[in-house]
Design a protein around this motif. Structure first.
Motif, PDB file in Angstrom:
ATOM      1  N   UNK A  70      -8.815 -45.216  79.323  1.00 29.65           N
ATOM      2  CA  UNK A  70      -8.365 -46.231  80.287  1.00 29.65           C
ATOM      3  C   UNK A  70      -6.848 -46.408  80.238  1.00 29.65           C
ATOM      4  N   UNK A  71      -6.281 -46.800  81.369  1.00 30.84           N
ATOM      5  CA  UNK A  71      -4.846 -47.084  81.490  1.00 30.84           C
ATOM      6  C   UNK A  71      -3.987 -45.922  81.012  1.00 30.84           C
ATOM      7  N   UNK A  72      -4.454 -44.709  81.304  1.00 32.95           N
ATOM      8  CA  UNK A  72      -3.681 -43.537  80.890  1.00 32.95           C
ATOM      9  C   UNK A  72      -2.346 -43.465  81.623  1.00 32.95           C
ATOM     10  N   UNK A  73      -2.338 -43.952  82.851  1.00 27.63           N
ATOM     11  CA  UNK A  73      -1.109 -43.997  83.626  1.00 27.63           C
ATOM     12  C   UNK A  73      -0.661 -45.449  83.732  1.00 27.63           C
ATOM     13  N   UNK A  74       0.369 -45.811  82.954  1.00 25.46           N
ATOM     14  CA  UNK A  74       0.904 -47.160  82.981  1.00 25.46           C
ATOM     15  C   UNK A  74       2.158 -47.246  83.824  1.00 25.46           C
ATOM     16  N   UNK A  75       2.889 -48.344  83.675  1.00 25.97           N
ATOM     17  CA  UNK A  75       4.102 -48.551  84.460  1.00 25.97           C
ATOM     18  C   UNK A  75       5.149 -47.492  84.229  1.00 25.97           C
ATOM     19  N   UNK A  76       5.364 -47.117  82.970  1.00 26.90           N
ATOM     20  CA  UNK A  76       6.365 -46.099  82.656  1.00 26.90           C
ATOM     21  C   UNK A  76       6.016 -44.772  83.310  1.00 26.90           C
ATOM     22  N   UNK A  77       4.750 -44.388  83.215  1.00 31.39           N
ATOM     23  CA  UNK A  77       4.329 -43.108  83.764  1.00 31.39           C
ATOM     24  C   UNK A  77       4.502 -43.066  85.284  1.00 31.39           C
ATOM     25  N   UNK A  78       4.103 -44.151  85.952  1.00 31.58           N
ATOM     26  CA  UNK A  78       4.190 -44.170  87.409  1.00 31.58           C
ATOM     27  C   UNK A  78       5.636 -44.261  87.885  1.00 31.58           C
ATOM     28  N   UNK A  79       6.461 -44.983  87.143  1.00 29.85           N
ATOM     29  CA  UNK A  79       7.852 -45.169  87.558  1.00 29.85           C
ATOM     30  C   UNK A  79       8.709 -43.939  87.292  1.00 29.85           C
ATOM     31  N   UNK A  80       8.386 -43.191  86.243  1.00 27.67           N
ATOM     32  CA  UNK A  80       9.268 -42.094  85.821  1.00 27.67           C
ATOM     33  C   UNK A  80       8.624 -40.714  85.847  1.00 27.67           C
ATOM     34  N   UNK A  81       7.304 -40.673  85.837  1.00 23.77           N
ATOM     35  CA  UNK A  81       6.621 -39.388  85.694  1.00 23.77           C
ATOM     36  C   UNK A  81       6.549 -38.924  84.256  1.00 23.77           C
ATOM     37  N   UNK A  82       7.082 -39.726  83.331  1.00 27.88           N
ATOM     38  CA  UNK A  82       7.054 -39.391  81.906  1.00 27.88           C
ATOM     39  C   UNK A  82       5.787 -39.976  81.282  1.00 27.88           C
ATOM     40  N   UNK A  83       4.980 -39.124  80.683  1.00 25.90           N
ATOM     41  CA  UNK A  83       3.783 -39.611  80.005  1.00 25.90           C
ATOM     42  C   UNK A  83       4.171 -40.213  78.653  1.00 25.90           C
ATOM     43  N   UNK A  84       3.487 -41.271  78.262  1.00 26.75           N
ATOM     44  CA  UNK A  84       3.717 -41.877  76.950  1.00 26.75           C
ATOM     45  C   UNK A  84       2.502 -41.628  76.075  1.00 26.75           C
ATOM     46  N   UNK A  85       2.739 -41.142  74.869  1.00 26.23           N
ATOM     47  CA  UNK A  85       1.659 -40.791  73.949  1.00 26.23           C
ATOM     48  C   UNK A  85       1.910 -41.473  72.605  1.00 26.23           C
ATOM     49  N   UNK A  86       0.878 -42.072  72.058  1.00 22.69           N
ATOM     50  CA  UNK A  86       0.962 -42.683  70.733  1.00 22.69           C
ATOM     51  C   UNK A  86       0.630 -41.630  69.677  1.00 22.69           C
ATOM     52  N   UNK A  87       1.567 -41.359  68.797  1.00 25.79           N
ATOM     53  CA  UNK A  87       1.375 -40.334  67.780  1.00 25.79           C
ATOM     54  C   UNK A  87       2.040 -39.031  68.175  1.00 25.79           C
ATOM     55  N   UNK A  88       2.095 -38.113  67.231  1.00 27.78           N
ATOM     56  CA  UNK A  88       2.729 -36.822  67.458  1.00 27.78           C
ATOM     57  C   UNK A  88       1.684 -35.738  67.715  1.00 27.78           C
ATOM     58  N   UNK A  89       1.992 -34.730  68.516  1.00 32.70           N
ATOM     59  CA  UNK A  89       1.041 -33.640  68.761  1.00 32.70           C
ATOM     60  C   UNK A  89       0.581 -32.965  67.478  1.00 32.70           C
TER      61      UNK A  89
END
Length: 605
Positions: A544-563
């Motif tokens: 849920x909420x995979x696309x938040x305000x930052x993602x929609x405004x910038x196209x930059x995905x935000x991820x918690x943790x490192x790959x």
């Protein structure tokens, strides 16, 4: 040999000029007494110099260089950057040093050149002359290795669970294949408050029934769908077109609620008249018959030509509105691969043989559809759960044709071509195979190898460097732009790998919803340069909420943790699964059945 200094500095003004012209980012003036590291004599000498020169000074021992350093700037104390290099020759202990200019490149600290300007009092004239001492190449390389080893040690400690709460990360990484940026956040003692609560809506796979009375894909409901374009019987053998044997394991049908308008012709198009006759007896969308009202919208925008011929509208430079408001008819084939006759026969809990049948069916239909007129791109994808965009729980995959290349595909192609033009190599081969399989002693290669999760005979499973949340890629070791050329052996190996990975995700993320798609450029005229393009399977768990305000405004995905941390988790789960299978081989009855491994009740909804 030593790196040569760019310029010799004779006075303070010249030093400022040199720094300004060369773009150096760090400069400081220092008084230095060269003595054995931490020797008492050096400390006394420095104290005397400080007393004579005035101003506030701070002393630091440079263990790597074997000398002490006293830094002064404008009479105030400035801590010197750590000295990590060795000199190419020892300095005379009788030299009274009054100025040091340290130059550091903004691009690469480890390769920075450091200049030291030494002033010696001329007893006859009272003027000062300068000499320049540079660092050795070996010293700089050693400094670089030391820093990398230190970072690598902390990195592996973190992956092994030695996580310090006070360590926080905020890094942006760019995907080599798509160009998209992803923001990674990790660590920190203070935790952000979350007031939204989301509950799981879909029952877990083992809790689903084997048969759903209302499901059009379940056994017994075959009359609710068109006749099969392809099917596999209980023994895994392919049947003739239109034949659906009792005990079928996989079947392919045209989508009766397609996303695009199904092309038709005088003889019923690709699916024939029998398909049109079948539609008359079952609920369906009108576009499945090729019927649509696109002409109404086309006439309203004066775009009749563009609606019927996608390329024509884009080339009409005399009609700016056709460029500003481009619109074409969405024509394309849509087919469904019903992966299993069981309603709960999901990827994570079925046999590899069952998965292989589904992939063989998908590949077979792709080979047919790619030859159809007006097809430029094929999309292969699977949806599981409401968050994935799916509407039916019963396990199935889809293949859709498009009359155009999507912007996503165009971007990936262009970036692949550009990389190959510059380096004469495939970007995917380099990023996902060569670098991750590198077993050399190069410490940076060790970090990349941490994202390699699993390797089979024909495939590697990796977490991309700039992966979105819990993303995984299955990449073929053999370079090819399209998956349609895979042999049966390769398809079966892909099936075994995919099933293993999905079982790992099932365990690690508690049966999450997800999307799977195959990036494959199947038409040679679209590939242009096959040596630059590499197909892959992309797995994308959804939350849920995979696309938040930052993602929609910038196209930059935000991820918690490192790959790398996600890769470590997945690798652990896959290794555990493999160990369990290995230990149970003697007692387990191997079966080609499509029955899920866990015991599932016969409850009917």
């Amino acid at each position: 040999g030593a790196f040569p200094c760019i310029a010799e500095v004779g006075d303070e003004a010249a030093a400022d000029d040199t720094l300004g012209q060369t773009g150096d980012v760090t400069a400081f003036v220092a008084n230095v007494s060269v003595e054995a590291a931490a020797s008492a004599a050096a400390k006394e000498h420095e104290a005397k110099m400080a007393s004579d020169a005035g101003g506030s000074r701070s002393g630091e021992t440079d263990a790597g260089a074997g000398c002490s350093m006293l830094v002064t700037v404008g009479g105030s104390s400035v801590p010197p950057p750590p000295q990590r290099s060795s000199y190419d020759r020892p300095m005379s202990r009788d030299s009274n040093v009054s100025k040091v200019v340290r130059r550091r490149s903004a691009n690469n600290f480890a390769a920075s050149q450091v200049q030291r300007t030494l002033s010696e009092a001329d007893s006859s004239t009272g003027h000062r002359k300068t000499t320049t001492i540079s660092f050795t190449q070996n010293g700089n390389m050693k400094a670089q290795e030391d820093m990398i080893k230190e970072g690598l040690e902390r990195f592996w400690k973190r992956l092994n669970g030695d996580i310090k709460e006070e360590e926080e990360f905020r890094v942006l990484r760019q995907s080599l294949t798509t160009g998209r940026w992803t923001l990674y956040t990790a660590g920190g003692k203070a935790k952000k408050q979350h007031q939204y609560v989301v509950k799981r809506a879909l029952p877990k796979a083992p809790d689903l029934p084997k048969h759903e009375r209302a499901c059009p894909f379940c056994t017994g409901n075959e009359d609710k769908t068109p006749d099969p374009l392809l099917a596999f019987d209980a023994d895994g053998k392919e049947c003739e077109v239109g034949v659906l044997p009792k005990g079928w394991r996989v079947r392919v049908i045209p989508n009766i609620f397609p996303l695009l308008v199904t092309p038709t012709g005088e003889q019923g198009g690709l699916y024939g008249k029998a398909f049109a006759e079948k539609l008359a007896s079952i609920p369906h969308s009108a576009v499945a018959e090729g019927k649509h009202d696109n002409g109404y919208l086309g006439h309203a925008l004066n775009q009749t030509v563009a609606m019927n011929q996608p390329e024509a509208g884009a080339q009409d430079s005399n009609s700016p509105n056709k460029i500003l408001f481009r619109q074409i008819s969405a024509m394309g084939y849509s087919e469904v691969v019903v992966e299993n006759s069981l309603h709960n026969g999901l990827l994570a809990i079925v046999s590899k043989e069952q998965v292989a049948l589904g992939l063989r069916a998908l590949q077979s239909r792709g080979r047919v559809l790619v030859k159809q007129q007006g097809v430029r791109q094929l999309l292969y994808f699977k949806q599981y759960g409401a968050l994935s965009g799916g509407s039916l729980v019963h396990p199935h995959m889809q293949v859709i044709t498009l009359p155009l290349l999507t912007p996503e595909t165009q971007t990936r192609l262009q970036r692949a071509w550009d990389y190959h033009t510059q380096f004469k190599k495939c970007a995917v081969c380099q990023a996902h195979i060569t670098e991750l399989r590198n077993t050399s002693e190069n410490v940076s290669a060790s970090i990349h190898s941490s994202r390699l999760i699993y390797e089979s005979k024909h495939f590697v499973v990796v977490v991309p460097f700039a992966a979105s949340q819990y993303r995984l890629s299955v990449v073929p070791l053999e370079h090819s732009p399209s998956w349609l050329g895979l042999t049966r052996e390769q398809v079966e190996d892909l099936a075994e790998t995919l099933q293993l990975v999905m079982e790992g995700i099932y365990d690690a993320l508690d049966d999450p919803e997800y999307n799977i798609y195959i990036f494959s450029v199947d038409r040679e005229e679209e590939v242009q340069r096959s040596e630059a393009v590499h197909w892959s399977v992309e797995i994308h768990p959804r939350f849920p909420a995979e696309l938040g305000g930052l993602e929609l405004a910038s196209g930059i995905r935000m991820v918690s943790g490192l790959p790398e941390e996600w890769a470590r988790t997945m690798k652990t789960h896959i290794e555990t699964i493999l160990k369990k299978r290995s230990g149970a081989v003697a007692n387990e009855v191997v079966s080609d059945s499509n029955c899920p491994r866990p015991a599932v009740g016969d409850t009917t909804a």
